[in-house]
Design an enzyme around this catalytic site. Sequence first.
Site, PDB file in Angstrom:
ATOM      1  N   HIS A 364       0.805  -1.230   0.000  1.00 22.65           N
ATOM      2  CA  HIS A 364       0.000   0.000   0.000  1.00 22.65           C
ATOM      3  C   HIS A 364       0.831   1.270   0.000  1.00 22.65           C
ATOM      4  O   HIS A 364       0.278   2.360   0.172  1.00 22.65           O
ATOM      5  CB  HIS A 364      -0.922   0.046   1.221  1.00 22.65           C
ATOM      6  CG  HIS A 364      -1.932  -1.049   1.274  1.00 22.65           C
ATOM      7  ND1 HIS A 364      -3.212  -0.910   0.782  1.00 22.65           N
ATOM      8  CD2 HIS A 364      -1.860  -2.308   1.759  1.00 22.65           C
ATOM      9  CE1 HIS A 364      -3.884  -2.026   0.979  1.00 22.65           C
ATOM     10  NE2 HIS A 364      -3.086  -2.897   1.563  1.00 22.65           N
ATOM     11  N   LYS A 556      -8.733  13.683   5.049  1.00 22.96           N
ATOM     12  CA  LYS A 556      -7.911  12.466   5.029  1.00 22.96           C
ATOM     13  C   LYS A 556      -6.848  12.643   6.097  1.00 22.96           C
ATOM     14  O   LYS A 556      -6.751  13.717   6.703  1.00 22.96           O
ATOM     15  CB  LYS A 556      -7.257  12.259   3.661  1.00 22.96           C
ATOM     16  CG  LYS A 556      -6.556  13.509   3.091  1.00 22.96           C
ATOM     17  CD  LYS A 556      -5.997  13.267   1.697  1.00 22.96           C
ATOM     18  CE  LYS A 556      -7.008  13.373   0.599  1.00 22.96           C
ATOM     19  NZ  LYS A 556      -7.416  12.090   0.017  1.00 22.96           N
ATOM     20  N   ARG A 557      -6.048  11.591   6.357  1.00 26.45           N
ATOM     21  CA  ARG A 557      -4.949  11.745   7.300  1.00 26.45           C
ATOM     22  C   ARG A 557      -4.089  12.940   6.892  1.00 26.45           C
ATOM     23  O   ARG A 557      -3.923  13.218   5.698  1.00 26.45           O
ATOM     24  CB  ARG A 557      -4.095  10.478   7.323  1.00 26.45           C
ATOM     25  CG  ARG A 557      -4.750   9.339   8.078  1.00 26.45           C
ATOM     26  CD  ARG A 557      -4.949   9.675   9.532  1.00 26.45           C
ATOM     27  NE  ARG A 557      -3.687   9.681  10.227  1.00 26.45           N
ATOM     28  CZ  ARG A 557      -3.308   8.739  11.101  1.00 26.45           C
ATOM     29  NH1 ARG A 557      -4.112   7.734  11.386  1.00 26.45           N
ATOM     30  NH2 ARG A 557      -2.136   8.805  11.694  1.00 26.45           N
ATOM     31  N   LYS A 562       0.252  14.398   1.180  1.00 23.28           N
ATOM     32  CA  LYS A 562      -1.139  14.634   0.785  1.00 23.28           C
ATOM     33  C   LYS A 562      -1.414  16.119   0.551  1.00 23.28           C
ATOM     34  O   LYS A 562      -2.482  16.504   0.069  1.00 23.28           O
ATOM     35  CB  LYS A 562      -2.102  14.064   1.830  1.00 23.28           C
ATOM     36  CG  LYS A 562      -2.006  12.537   1.957  1.00 23.28           C
ATOM     37  CD  LYS A 562      -2.975  12.012   2.999  1.00 23.28           C
ATOM     38  CE  LYS A 562      -2.826  10.534   3.297  1.00 23.28           C
ATOM     39  NZ  LYS A 562      -3.454   9.666   2.285  1.00 23.28           N
ATOM     40  N   LYS A 668     -15.153   7.710  -3.227  1.00 24.91           N
ATOM     41  CA  LYS A 668     -16.380   7.973  -2.463  1.00 24.91           C
ATOM     42  C   LYS A 668     -16.985   9.315  -2.869  1.00 24.91           C
ATOM     43  O   LYS A 668     -18.200   9.445  -3.053  1.00 24.91           O
ATOM     44  CB  LYS A 668     -16.083   7.950  -0.951  1.00 24.91           C
ATOM     45  CG  LYS A 668     -15.619   6.582  -0.467  1.00 24.91           C
ATOM     46  CD  LYS A 668     -14.993   6.603   0.929  1.00 24.91           C
ATOM     47  CE  LYS A 668     -14.247   5.285   1.167  1.00 24.91           C
ATOM     48  NZ  LYS A 668     -13.363   5.314   2.343  1.00 24.91           N
TER      49      LYS A 668
HETATM   50  C1  26Q Z   1       3.583   0.798  10.330  1.00 19.31           C
HETATM   51  C2  26Q Z   1       4.527   0.515  11.308  1.00 19.31           C
HETATM   52  C3  26Q Z   1       4.302   0.866  12.634  1.00 19.31           C
HETATM   53  C4  26Q Z   1       3.113   1.498  12.961  1.00 19.31           C
HETATM   54  C5  26Q Z   1       2.182   1.768  11.994  1.00 19.31           C
HETATM   55  C6  26Q Z   1       2.404   1.436  10.685  1.00 19.31           C
HETATM   56  C7  26Q Z   1       1.392   1.755   9.642  1.00 19.31           C
HETATM   57  C8  26Q Z   1       0.049   1.689   9.914  1.00 19.31           C
HETATM   58  C9  26Q Z   1      -0.887   2.003   8.949  1.00 19.31           C
HETATM   59  C10 26Q Z   1       1.790   2.128   8.370  1.00 19.31           C
HETATM   60  C11 26Q Z   1       0.845   2.447   7.409  1.00 19.31           C
HETATM   61  C12 26Q Z   1      -0.503   2.376   7.694  1.00 19.31           C
HETATM   62  C13 26Q Z   1      -1.551   2.714   6.732  1.00 19.31           C
HETATM   63  C14 26Q Z   1      -1.340   2.918   5.457  1.00 19.31           C
HETATM   64  C15 26Q Z   1      -2.434   3.286   4.554  1.00 19.31           C
HETATM   65  O1  26Q Z   1      -3.554   3.537   4.973  1.00 19.31           O
HETATM   66  N1  26Q Z   1      -2.177   3.333   3.242  1.00 19.31           N
HETATM   67  C16 26Q Z   1      -3.195   3.705   2.294  1.00 19.31           C
HETATM   68  O2  26Q Z   1      -3.823   2.525   1.824  1.00 19.31           O
HETATM   69  C17 26Q Z   1      -4.934   2.819   1.009  1.00 19.31           C
HETATM   70  C18 26Q Z   1      -5.609   1.517   0.649  1.00 19.31           C
HETATM   71  O3  26Q Z   1      -4.853   0.823  -0.287  1.00 19.31           O
HETATM   72  C19 26Q Z   1      -4.522   3.601  -0.210  1.00 19.31           C
HETATM   73  O4  26Q Z   1      -5.673   3.988  -0.909  1.00 19.31           O
HETATM   74  C20 26Q Z   1      -3.732   4.857   0.189  1.00 19.31           C
HETATM   75  O5  26Q Z   1      -3.225   5.487  -0.954  1.00 19.31           O
HETATM   76  C21 26Q Z   1      -2.613   4.466   1.123  1.00 19.31           C
HETATM   77  O6  26Q Z   1      -1.945   5.629   1.602  1.00 19.31           O
END
Ligand code: 26Q
Length: 817
Positions: A364, A556-557, A562, A668
């Site tokens: 991702h 969004k985050r 972004k 969405k």
């Molecule tokens: C990693 C290590 C330690 C703690 C947290 C994390 C962590 C947690 C969540 C790293 C990344 C995430 C989330 C990533 C995310 O939401 N990515 C998004 O995924 C979507 C679904 O595929 C995409 O549409 C987005 O583009 C992408 O940013």
Amino acid sequence: MTQESAVSLSDDVAAFREKVLRKLTYSVGKDPEHASDYDWFEAVALAARDRIIDHWMECTRQTYKDGCKRVYYLSLEFLIGRLLVDSLSNLGLLEVAREALADLDVDIERIRLVEPDAALGNGGLGRLAACFMESMATLGVAAHGYGIRYDHGLFRQAIVDGWQHEQTETWLDFGNPWEFERPEVSYLIGFGGHVTAMPAEGGGEPKHFWHWAEGVRAIAYDTPIVGWRGASVNTLRLWRARAEADFHLERFNAGDHIGAVAEEARAQSISRVLYPADSTEAGQELRLRQEYFFVAASLQDLLRRHLDQRGTLDNLPDYAAIQLNDTHPAIAVAELMRLLVDVHGLDWQRAWRLTTATLSYTNHTLLPEALETWPVGLMERLLPRHMQIIYLINAHHLDCLRDRGVHDADLLRSVSLIEEDHGRRVRMGNLAFLGSYSVNGVSALHTQLMRKTVFTDLHGLYPQRINNKTNGITFRRWLYQANPHLTRLLVENLGEALLDDPETRLRGLEPFAEQAAFRQRFAEQRLANKRHLAALIQERVGVSVDPHALFDVHVKRIHEYKRQLLNLLHTVALYHAICADPGGDWVPRVKIFAGKAAASYHQAKLIIKLANDIARTINDDPTVRGLLKVVFLPNYNVSLAEDIIPAADLSEQISTAGLEASGTSNMKFALNGALTIGTLDGANVEMSEQIGLEHMFIFGLTAQQVEARKRAGEFNAEATIIGSRRLSEVLSAIRGGAFSAEDPGRYVGLVDGLSWHDTYQVCADFEAYWQAQLDVEARWRDPDSWWRSAVLNTARTGWFSSDRTIREYASEIWKVM
Ligand code: 26Q
């Protein structure tokens, strides 16, 4: 409605009403006179749950009987949101429940709001997992989601004096009517300790024993997930951590009360809290414990199920497909090998063949800082046997390459599982890649970039492995539930059948775009949603906004890539322009921002403060006469998204090209008829192909151009800034404290940083963005043209249904369809 169906509806209503009353009395323990909204919620949820259970058991029995292949979706995040309307609506009980409650003088809209959001995820990746669960149930894919039942989901965001404060989220305080605790489904998960080896009798591979030092119990909690029209019901199984009971008791009996309690606390900490996505603080021990904990429990659970049914592991890949949601569960590669070899006694070769025929991995992100790596030292201490297995996998992998004649040291270094440069670390991306038969990206562009960047060398060695599965969203939640006004309008014109097949039937809307009367009604449903959002804005942040203004939405985050900052620069530029010509014919606009920043991501938190500083200054300035309003809505979550998205006119999808893997809110918004202003990034590219460039506002550097600039080291933005008077004025106003009089130096670092090293090309894209925003205004002034495009956005977004995505996974990766 026919007389017959009216009668059956009223029967249903009466029956449901009785059911709710019984639940209220005997399960909640309240009488209707004294029941709170929450009591009513619980009673309705329990009544709905009974209906689900019938379907659920039926489905479970059926899958067991059919003996078909199952999908296991392993994810540290499931961002579910509320489930009441979701369940009722998918069961076809929403209207029944509404009337039944009305009979009891209870407003379903009010009780809907007391359900806490299950916020067991950060953003896109977690929400995607939730959409997938719903689509799999809808399509009848026999699937189990596996994750962690966090006591605390993603933190609640409070805005105090413009700054983000994180508060503990407590979704379980009043219990959770949707889940079933399964104390009998529990596994012991080991950590630490050491490994011994015993030579095998008669030669062969020695047998390894992992003597772990600490055992933590994983207990299952099951939530049924209902598909559209109750098509099928799957299980989301989340694990909770408890101390190992015997161990605990032993210490307790020996008089070590403190030690026993500390032990319990240490074990429970594993499922205490969701880690906020954070590029800076990865690599923490507790996170690795979480990852291993849920992977180990899930694999033991699914192997047990498989063995119960098949009696052998030889055919595992024929009956199980395990999808890894990013690298977070990538330790599954080593754990599955350990279970097969050490526990079930398979030889290494066979175990590796089974593992790599069962696992598949979804990536991702391409951001290098977001790719997980773990220090070898930590891994050796926490998971000593897994570290050995990883070394072995690596040795086989590198040997095999040398056998194939690969001797290039740089290449071998780049495809190794161990990174040797920055202290020795295990590369979880490479581990997931090698251990999987399929590696997929989440949009066409992202997949292409995976091949060309992070995984270029592995891709060269395994050119068949990487494939694309463009993300999707469930229309049940993001259209039917979130936007009943628009849904009603669509059903009136396209018929009920739309609801069962929006992917193809939405296209039928295209001719309606040419009808003025329809466009009018399309605009009316939007206006109703905007009034609702305006009231919410008034209530939450005390700002009054005009529902007739253009609602320009960026939610969004908060992350630098972004580019909320780019939007804020535009906001200030617009403000300056209005101040310079207050009598001008301006398009009234409301800029709406929302999103959380990871607690330790200082730059992102500063951007939130800037948004609030800008909002305060502009909203208080009488010169702009309300032509421009700026709002930062606190605590963005799934439920708030459901209120915001249907009310948006303009959707901001403006990431630096090449950095947003896909995006899903972009879909969405478009589904709900907002027009997109965006870069050619992630799924925006495919959206522009479906919808047509003329119905979007695409601007800015392409991924290729960004890459070329990076290669040329073009990060310094001084020349760009000097070249744009508008941008210079905006930056000097912010830098000089125009929005932060009480602390004029607050944004000096932020602005200077932009001009010295504009990592995310904010300055580089500023003028193009400004021009695109002018196009937006020109369009808005021509309502026929605007609403024509809006209708076409809805009509042409059918392809982005997560049903389509899941069908692709099912037929091309999992082979279950
Ligand atoms: C990693 C290590 C330690 C703690 C947290 C994390 C962590 C947690 C969540 C790293 C990344 C995430 C989330 C990533 C995310 O939401 N990515 C998004 O995924 C979507 C679904 O595929 C995409 O549409 C987005 O583009 C992408 O940013």
